[in-house]
Scaffold this motif. Structure first.
Motif, short mmCIF file in Angstrom:
data_model
loop_
_atom_site.label_atom_id
_atom_site.label_comp_id
_atom_site.label_asym_id
_atom_site.label_seq_id
_atom_site.Cartn_x
_atom_site.Cartn_y
_atom_site.Cartn_z
N SER A 70 -4.25 29.84 72.10
CA SER A 70 -4.47 31.14 72.05
C SER A 70 -4.03 31.94 73.44
N GLY A 71 -4.79 31.15 74.57
CA GLY A 71 -4.70 31.53 76.00
C GLY A 71 -3.36 30.85 76.66
N ASP A 72 -2.58 30.45 75.77
CA ASP A 72 -1.47 29.58 76.39
C ASP A 72 -0.33 30.74 76.31
N THR A 73 -0.42 31.79 77.18
CA THR A 73 0.60 32.86 77.20
C THR A 73 0.98 33.05 78.70
N VAL A 74 2.17 34.09 78.60
CA VAL A 74 2.49 34.27 80.00
C VAL A 74 2.88 36.02 79.98
N ALA A 75 2.76 36.54 81.28
CA ALA A 75 3.11 38.03 81.27
C ALA A 75 4.65 38.00 81.50
N ALA A 76 5.34 38.94 80.48
CA ALA A 76 6.53 39.04 80.46
C ALA A 76 6.89 40.69 80.53
N ILE A 77 8.37 40.99 80.79
CA ILE A 77 8.68 42.38 80.67
C ILE A 77 9.05 42.73 79.39
N GLY A 78 8.42 43.85 79.01
CA GLY A 78 8.80 44.42 77.82
C GLY A 78 9.45 45.63 78.12
N VAL A 79 10.07 46.45 76.93
CA VAL A 79 10.65 47.82 77.15
C VAL A 79 9.65 48.89 76.84
N ALA A 80 9.40 49.67 77.73
CA ALA A 80 8.61 50.82 77.46
C ALA A 80 9.25 52.14 76.80
N ARG A 81 10.45 52.40 77.44
CA ARG A 81 11.11 53.57 76.70
C ARG A 81 12.70 52.99 76.68
N GLN A 82 13.20 53.98 75.98
CA GLN A 82 14.88 53.51 75.60
C GLN A 82 15.59 53.78 77.04
N VAL A 83 16.45 52.69 77.28
CA VAL A 83 17.44 52.64 78.56
C VAL A 83 18.85 52.44 77.85
N PRO A 84 19.92 53.46 77.98
CA PRO A 84 21.02 53.47 77.24
C PRO A 84 21.86 52.23 77.88
N ARG A 85 22.76 51.87 77.39
CA ARG A 85 23.97 50.73 77.61
C ARG A 85 24.44 51.24 78.92
N GLY A 86 24.57 50.43 79.89
CA GLY A 86 25.12 50.92 81.31
C GLY A 86 24.25 51.48 82.32
N GLN A 87 23.17 52.04 81.97
CA GLN A 87 22.09 52.74 82.97
C GLN A 87 21.46 51.77 83.64
#
Length: 258
Positions: A70-87
């Motif tokens: 259960s502790g074998d995890t890693v910090a990753a990047i998640g999306v907090a708010r919407q980002v349109p394509r190309g932005q």
């Protein structure tokens, strides 16, 4: 006479229990009070004891394995708010999430500052995990397209959509040439528009994409001027640039999907 005397003497002697001494005499060695038989020693079962120890150790190891897994995890990047394509992906659109080290495609949280220099290759949805395939270095600019800079004042760009969301990077806009009567630049603008095959005072680009916006966070050229960069087809870039240089350009926001 002697025989009779001996028998009488023998008959007057106290009776002694068989096999032992008199009542007041010493008891035979090895006997306890109450004449109890010695208790049978308990039979030891080393196999059962070893099995119990193994079960205890097995349970402890299983619990430890679950905790470690259960502790074998890693910090990753998640999306907090919407980002349109190309932005361009802003830093505040990213959040730290914990994911498994294997079996999941992710971008390490330590690379968040580098990711903010890239663009969204696809629309990023809040709550999702950012993958490397969703990030693009070139942004919305493709072959046959160019980036044109516009210095716009209020009235030349939309304040926002019907839901109150302001103009943002990645939005699709229409570019119009706006010519006021008596404008000194009307003839020059008309000539430039005609050379691009676009009627003067008409639509210059139907599907331009907002590439960058300056002045959103207080960084503006003037008191109320915004520097907006848009991506247009190379065929209409000349007409858009000419209209922008004369201040005769306006943007219209195309409704966002969803």
């Amino acid at each position: 006479m002697s025989m009779t005397t001996d028998r009488a003497a023998a008959g007057n002697q106290p009776t002694t229990p068989a096999g032992g001494a008199g009542w007041g005499g010493p008891r035979p060695a090895g006997r306890q009070g109450g004449e109890r038989l010695p208790a049978r020693p308990r039979e030891r079962k080393p196999a059962l004891a070893a099995l119990a120890v193994l079960l205890i150790l097995g349970g402890a190891l299983a619990s430890m394995s679950l905790v470690l897994r259960s502790g074998d995890t890693v910090a990753a990047i998640g999306v907090a708010r919407q980002v349109p394509r190309g932005q361009r992906i802003p830093l505040d659109a990213l959040q730290e999430v914990q994911v498994a080290r294997s079996g999941v495609a992710y971008v390490p949280w330590s690379q968040r500052f580098g990711v903010s220099d890239f663009y969204a290759a696809t629309a990023l949805v809040p709550g999702s995990l950012l993958a490397a395939s969703q990030v693009s270095r070139t942004g919305a600019v493709r072959a046959g397209q160019v980036v044109v800079g516009l210095a716009l004042k209020p009235g030349q760009y939309p304040a926002g959509d019907p839901r109150g969301k302001p103009l943002q990077v990645g939005d699709t806009v229409k570019v119009y040439e706006v010519i006021t009567s008596g404008s000194a630049s009307s003839s020059a603008s008309s000539s430039a528009s005609s050379s691009a095959g676009v009627p003067p005072g008409r639509l210059l680009a139907a599907t331009a994409r907002v590439y960058d916006i300056q002045g959103v966070s207080g960084q503006s050229i003037g008191e109320s001027t915004r520097q907006v960069s848009i991506v247009v087809d190379d065929a209409v870039a000349g007409a858009v640039t000419q209209a922008a240089s004369n201040g005769n350009v306006a943007l219209v926001l195309v409704p966002r999907a969803g």
